[in-house]
Scaffold this motif. Structure first.
Motif, PDB file in Angstrom:
ATOM      1  N   LYS A 272     -48.757  29.945  93.243  1.00 45.67           N
ATOM      2  CA  LYS A 272     -48.311  28.975  92.251  1.00 45.67           C
ATOM      3  C   LYS A 272     -47.378  27.968  92.936  1.00 45.67           C
ATOM      4  CE  LYS A 272     -48.527  32.350  88.494  1.00 45.67           C
ATOM      5  NZ  LYS A 272     -47.752  33.072  87.445  1.00 45.67           N
ATOM      6  N   PRO A 273     -47.221  26.782  92.365  1.00 43.00           N
ATOM      7  CA  PRO A 273     -46.398  25.745  93.014  1.00 43.00           C
ATOM      8  C   PRO A 273     -44.963  26.182  93.291  1.00 43.00           C
ATOM      9  CG  PRO A 273     -47.706  24.788  91.258  1.00 43.00           C
ATOM     10  CD  PRO A 273     -47.876  26.281  91.152  1.00 43.00           C
ATOM     11  N   GLU A 274     -44.398  27.066  92.435  1.00 47.39           N
ATOM     12  CA  GLU A 274     -43.004  27.466  92.618  1.00 47.39           C
ATOM     13  C   GLU A 274     -42.815  28.531  93.693  1.00 47.39           C
ATOM     14  OE1 GLU A 274     -44.505  29.745  88.903  1.00 47.39           O
ATOM     15  OE2 GLU A 274     -44.829  27.833  89.900  1.00 47.39           O
ATOM     16  N   HIS A 275     -43.875  29.048  94.234  1.00 45.15           N
ATOM     17  CA  HIS A 275     -43.776  30.079  95.275  1.00 45.15           C
ATOM     18  C   HIS A 275     -43.484  29.428  96.624  1.00 45.15           C
ATOM     19  CE1 HIS A 275     -46.820  32.491  92.633  1.00 45.15           C
ATOM     20  NE2 HIS A 275     -45.619  32.385  92.079  1.00 45.15           N
ATOM     21  N   HIS A 276     -42.360  29.776  97.224  1.00 45.31           N
ATOM     22  CA  HIS A 276     -41.974  29.159  98.492  1.00 45.31           C
ATOM     23  C   HIS A 276     -41.869  30.147  99.650  1.00 45.31           C
ATOM     24  CE1 HIS A 276     -41.078  24.904  97.512  1.00 45.31           C
ATOM     25  NE2 HIS A 276     -41.061  25.400  96.289  1.00 45.31           N
ATOM     26  N   ILE A 277     -41.849  31.442  99.381  1.00 43.67           N
ATOM     27  CA  ILE A 277     -41.874  32.444 100.452  1.00 43.67           C
ATOM     28  C   ILE A 277     -43.061  33.353 100.205  1.00 43.67           C
ATOM     29  CG2 ILE A 277     -40.744  34.460 101.445  1.00 43.67           C
ATOM     30  CD1 ILE A 277     -38.138  33.153 101.200  1.00 43.67           C
ATOM     31  N   TRP A 278     -43.903  33.493 101.202  1.00 42.91           N
ATOM     32  CA  TRP A 278     -45.116  34.306 101.086  1.00 42.91           C
ATOM     33  C   TRP A 278     -45.070  35.416 102.124  1.00 42.91           C
ATOM     34  CZ3 TRP A 278     -48.028  29.219 102.338  1.00 42.91           C
ATOM     35  CH2 TRP A 278     -47.824  28.289 101.306  1.00 42.91           C
ATOM     36  N   LEU A 279     -45.184  36.670 101.682  1.00 45.87           N
ATOM     37  CA  LEU A 279     -45.237  37.809 102.592  1.00 45.87           C
ATOM     38  C   LEU A 279     -46.615  38.448 102.511  1.00 45.87           C
ATOM     39  CD1 LEU A 279     -42.121  37.512 102.514  1.00 45.87           C
ATOM     40  CD2 LEU A 279     -41.995  39.989 102.637  1.00 45.87           C
ATOM     41  N   LEU A 280     -47.275  38.564 103.652  1.00 43.41           N
ATOM     42  CA  LEU A 280     -48.537  39.284 103.760  1.00 43.41           C
ATOM     43  C   LEU A 280     -48.292  40.472 104.680  1.00 43.41           C
ATOM     44  CD1 LEU A 280     -51.144  36.401 104.193  1.00 43.41           C
ATOM     45  CD2 LEU A 280     -50.660  37.728 102.143  1.00 43.41           C
TER      46      LEU A 280
ATOM     47  N   ARG B  55     -35.440  22.746 101.662  1.00 40.74           N
ATOM     48  CA  ARG B  55     -35.600  21.466 100.960  1.00 40.74           C
ATOM     49  C   ARG B  55     -37.067  21.166 100.668  1.00 40.74           C
ATOM     50  NH1 ARG B  55     -31.211  17.414 103.922  1.00 40.74           N
ATOM     51  NH2 ARG B  55     -29.349  18.696 103.488  1.00 40.74           N
ATOM     52  N   GLY B  56     -37.767  22.170 100.204  1.00 40.20           N
ATOM     53  CA  GLY B  56     -39.135  21.946  99.756  1.00 40.20           C
ATOM     54  C   GLY B  56     -40.221  22.488 100.651  1.00 40.20           C
ATOM     55  N   GLY B  57     -39.864  23.139 101.769  1.00 44.53           N
ATOM     56  CA  GLY B  57     -40.875  23.700 102.645  1.00 44.53           C
ATOM     57  C   GLY B  57     -41.320  25.083 102.195  1.00 44.53           C
ATOM     58  N   TYR B  58     -42.145  25.718 103.019  1.00 47.07           N
ATOM     59  CA  TYR B  58     -42.707  27.030 102.699  1.00 47.07           C
ATOM     60  C   TYR B  58     -42.582  27.948 103.899  1.00 47.07           C
ATOM     61  CZ  TYR B  58     -44.534  24.337  98.846  1.00 47.07           C
ATOM     62  OH  TYR B  58     -44.626  23.511  97.751  1.00 47.07           O
ATOM     63  N   LEU B  59     -42.381  29.236 103.620  1.00 43.96           N
ATOM     64  CA  LEU B  59     -42.241  30.217 104.684  1.00 43.96           C
ATOM     65  C   LEU B  59     -43.253  31.338 104.488  1.00 43.96           C
ATOM     66  CD1 LEU B  59     -39.196  31.346 106.563  1.00 43.96           C
ATOM     67  CD2 LEU B  59     -40.593  33.139 105.551  1.00 43.96           C
ATOM     68  N   LEU B  60     -44.056  31.568 105.504  1.00 48.66           N
ATOM     69  CA  LEU B  60     -45.086  32.609 105.494  1.00 48.66           C
ATOM     70  C   LEU B  60     -44.703  33.685 106.499  1.00 48.66           C
ATOM     71  CD1 LEU B  60     -47.976  33.784 104.937  1.00 48.66           C
ATOM     72  CD2 LEU B  60     -48.774  32.248 106.761  1.00 48.66           C
ATOM     73  N   VAL B  61     -44.713  34.938 106.068  1.00 46.62           N
ATOM     74  CA  VAL B  61     -44.447  36.069 106.955  1.00 46.62           C
ATOM     75  C   VAL B  61     -45.663  36.986 106.941  1.00 46.62           C
ATOM     76  CG1 VAL B  61     -42.953  38.029 107.476  1.00 46.62           C
ATOM     77  CG2 VAL B  61     -41.983  35.964 106.447  1.00 46.62           C
ATOM     78  N   THR B  62     -46.243  37.220 108.106  1.00 48.33           N
ATOM     79  CA  THR B  62     -47.321  38.195 108.250  1.00 48.33           C
ATOM     80  C   THR B  62     -46.784  39.318 109.120  1.00 48.33           C
ATOM     81  OG1 THR B  62     -48.208  36.934 110.130  1.00 48.33           O
ATOM     82  CG2 THR B  62     -49.187  36.526 107.980  1.00 48.33           C
ATOM     83  N   ALA B  63     -46.786  40.535 108.609  1.00 53.26           N
ATOM     84  CA  ALA B  63     -46.111  41.610 109.348  1.00 53.26           C
ATOM     85  C   ALA B  63     -46.742  42.967 109.080  1.00 53.26           C
ATOM     86  CB  ALA B  63     -44.629  41.645 108.976  1.00 53.26           C
ATOM     87  N   THR B  64     -46.541  43.872 110.034  1.00 54.48           N
ATOM     88  CA  THR B  64     -46.920  45.265 109.902  1.00 54.48           C
ATOM     89  C   THR B  64     -45.648  46.089 110.040  1.00 54.48           C
ATOM     90  OG1 THR B  64     -48.988  44.751 111.039  1.00 54.48           O
ATOM     91  CG2 THR B  64     -48.471  47.080 110.737  1.00 54.48           C
TER      92      THR B  64
END
Length: 282
Positions: free
Chosen positions: A37-45, A183-192
């Motif tokens: 969704k647009p409000e999601h700014h941190i994504w953890l996989l 300030r409006g960016g996105y952070l993706l974390v892929t981890a085990t």
């Protein structure tokens, strides 16, 4: 018949030169894209070895570099359109635990993997400096690779459109990179991680989830079992946590129980994680 063979040869050639435009997320990655969704700014996989989290991360980073227009009419258009990619050249950072792991798998998947064609399309790169882990696209988009085993202050700098951290790094490295997307960016974390119940080497992932579970007024948590995949012992859990003062953050956790994860599970049990594993089983 000759024309059909020729057309198929052309298609295969394009699949080699524009691999990312044919890339299809698999398994729980599909649910991740459907849930964005647009409000999601941190994504953890989060997932075990072989759960394609790094492939998915590479695809997302490449899509941010190319922009949505590059995928119009392509097989990958459906998942690219779900990403909040700015309508301008982007600036991206990818972070590996050290230079060796930054080179392989991240850099190799982007530029020259032996397992599949490179994610970066042929002819799309203007400048590439492998020894500096730097890429500038012809569109003006830029990607800089950084190692996590250095002084955290070297991870400072201006606001970025996307920061991708591959594997669990020191909390100070995470903090520095989180500041780059405030300030409006996105952070993706892929981890085990060793386990997601507090036995990780750097528990900032669990800390973020714990804030939601503790009833932080700025957090909203929702946890549910999505189901069992074709493998009977492959239970998949996805958790959503929104947690950020004055805003919202989305955490997507897709957890897999796979045979190759058993050594990690055994270590967690030895460290007192038995109850944690019991709670997470489907």
């Amino acid at each position: 018949e000759k024309a059909a063979i020729y057309l198929e040869a052309l298609r295969e050639r394009r699949r080699q030169t524009d691999y990312v435009k044919y890339f299809e997320p698999a398994g729980d990655a599909v649910k991740f894209f459907d849930g964005l969704k647009p409000e999601h700014h941190i994504w953890l996989l989060l997932g075990g070895n072989g759960s394609s989290k790094t492939m998915t991360g590479t695809a997302i980073a490449t899509a941010f570099l190319l922009g949505k227009d590059a995928f119009k009419g392509e097989a990958a258009e459906w998942w690219v359109n779900k990403l909040p990619i700015p309508d301008r050249p982007t600036t991206i950072r990818c972070v590996g635990l050290n230079k060796d792991l930054l080179k392989d798998p991240i850099w190799e998947k982007l530029t020259a993997s032996t397992d599949h064609p490179p994610f970066l399309p042929e002819g799309s790169v203007e400048t590439r400096k492998d020894h500096e882990f730097y890429i500038r696209m012809k569109s003006g988009a830029k990607l800089q690779g950084k190692s996590a085993d250095v002084d955290p202050k070297t991870h400072g700098g201006p606001t970025l459109d996307l920061v991708w951290i591959d594997e669990e790094c020191d909390g100070k490295i995470f903090d520095e990179n989180y500041q780059r997307i405030r300030r409006g960016g996105y952070l993706l974390v892929t981890a085990t991680p060793l386990d997601d119940v507090g036995t990780t080497a750097y528990p900032w992932i669990q800390d973020l989830i714990d804030r939601a579970e503790a009833g932080d007024p700025n957090c909203l948590a929702d946890e549910r079992i999505l189901g069992i995949n074709e493998d009977a012992d492959d239970a998949n859990v996805i958790r959503h946590s929104r947690c950020e003062p004055g805003g919202t953050v989305e955490v997507e956790v897709a957890r897999r129980w796979r045979e190759e994860d058993e050594p990690d599970m055994a270590r967690a049990v030895a460290q007192g994680g038995v109850e944690g594993f019991g709670r997470r089983e489907a």
